[in-house]
Design an enzyme around this catalytic site. Structure first.
Site: not given
Ligand code: CTP
Length: 427
Positions: A226, A321, A323, A353
């Site tokens: 990205n 995962p 993190i 979030k």
């Protein structure tokens, strides 16, 4: 006429007290009295606005020295001129320091005697800010304070509580006893943080910070990545170190140069970043996740370079995962700060979030067309910072300035967290 020969010199520290125009100026007489009681010799300089709140005659009476109010004052300049006065001072204190005085100092203006002295002196400068709580919380003031702290200016206060305007919040000038004690001894009285602690609130705290992108291998030469440049993460790492923290960066690939003086561990993929973080997280007090981690990785990266063949190639991806989510869910989780990049509905997504990942703070920014030149790989950014029960919108600023303001906010919320007053819990 220079240091030591003025009438009333006591042999104690020579303190130049600047008074700017806020209601707390009325407390300056008490402050001078306390400084002198502690053995200091005090000379006073007042701005024009300060004289609307307390008279030079009062300050002359309590300081025992003539008070200076104007730069272009031929009689006063014939005695100790302003450059001599700037050299005379062993410490410069501005109390109260208004938002306007702070802004003028941050931008190097010298449009009156006090601001001229502040530029002309080599002595340490301490500010005791005093203003309405909205003015103190305004991003412009926060950015000015961060800039001044980065230049070594020290702060005493402000304190939170009821204000002269009737509002409640941070911005009330610290009590004269607190300011005098901080100036005279370098430490505040019992129960108050030491002066050095006020300027370096994260002294002794260990920060683990992720930065940059991740590269997810397709084969030995290709990857999915990205556009993260690492700029924001590296700037925040430096800003946190500037507040006294011991910072370790776990960085994925990034085009920006990392801060040369901080501990840096380089990784490539999300799995490597996950492993590096999990090995170190138990030894950190704060975890700050700035990295743009790939949510998915190719399920079966090829051991040798893929050769072109068929007209179509399908990639199967599996989840990486999370993190940040794993760190925040640890039984003894550190104070955890996450980032969110959103293309739309910034506050709603960020608030969701914050709650879902159980972190203490989230810094959200817009990316894509809505960001108009800010965000990924740009030099500027704007952030919306949320925590449980609070928010602060930080305006578009160069990433280094924004990082200073954000680091100050992180330090302030961390203090609430360890004091146990954070709704999100400190356990
Ligand atoms: N993060 C992480 N590990 C991951 C993915 C993200 O630590 N595998 C961290 C980032 O460093 C950042 C935050 O989580 O602090 C981003 O949150 P996330 O919900 O993963 O954002 P997006 O990936 O943008 O989520 P979504 O695609 O659902 O919007």
């Amino acid at each position: 006429m220079i240091a030591g020969d003025a009438a009333g010199e006591s042999g104690g520290p020579r303190i130049l007290l600047g008074i700017s125009g806020g209601i707390a100026a009325y407390k300056a007489a008490e402050l001078v009295r306390r400084l002198r009681a502690g053995g200091a010799t005090v000379r006073v300089v007042m701005t024009a606005a300060a004289q609307a709140f307390i008279t030079p005659l009062t300050l002359q009476g309590v300081s025992g020295s003539p008070v200076r109010t104007a730069l272009l004052d031929a009689t006063a300049e014939a005695g100790m001129d302003h450059i001599e006065l700037a050299r005379w001072a062993e410490q410069v204190l501005v109390a109260p320091a208004t938002a306007h005085l702070i802004a003028r100092l941050a931008h190097g203006l010298a449009d009156d005697l006090l601001t001229t002295l502040l530029l002309a002196t080599a002595a340490p400068v301490t500010l005791a800010p005093a203003m309405n709580q909205q003015m103190w919380l305004h991003p412009a003031t926060a950015a000015n304070i961060a800039l001044l702290q980065a230049r070594g200016v020290q702060l005493v206060g402000p304190e939170a509580g009821e204000q002269a305007c009737g509002e409640v919040g941070p911005g009330r000038m610290a009590e004269p006893a607190t300011i005098a004690a901080a100036l005279l001894a370098g430490v505040a009285p019992a129960g108050q943080p030491a002066l050095d602690q006020l300027a370096r609130p994260l002294q002794g705290r260990r920060v683990l910070l992720t930065a940059g992108a991740t590269h997810e291998a397709l084969d030995p030469v290709r990857f999915i990545g990205n556009r993260s440049s690492g700029k924001m993460g590296y700037a925040l790492a430096s800003a946190l170190a500037g507040l006294g923290a011991q910072v370790t960066i776990v960085s994925g690939p990034a085009s920006a140069p990392p801060p040369p003086d901080l501990s840096l561990l380089r990784v490539e993929s999300a799995l490597e970043m996950h492993r590096a973080v999990m090995q170190r997280v138990a030894a950190c007090d704060l975890f700050v996740a700035v990295a743009a981690v790939a949510d998915y990785r190719p399920a079966d990266p090829a051991a040798v370079k893929l050769k072109k063949g068929a007209a179509e190639l399908e990639l199967r991806l599996v989840r990486n995962p999370d993190i940040l989510g794993e760190v925040a869910a640890l039984p003894r989780a550190p104070f955890t700060v996450g980032f969110a990049a959103e293309t739309d509905d910034l506050e709603r997504h960020a608030a969701a979030k914050l709650a879902a990942k159980r972190m203490q703070m989230i810094a959200a920014n817009l990316v894509g067309p809505a960001a108009a030149g800010a965000g990924f790989s740009a030099d500027d950014n704007a952030l919306l910072v949320l925590w449980r029960g609070g928010r602060q919108a930080l305006p578009r600023l160069p990433k280094a300035d924004l990082a200073n303001v954000l680091a100050g906010l992180i330090a302030a919320r961390y203090q609430v967290f360890i004091d146990g007053n954070d709704d999100a819990g400190a356990s």
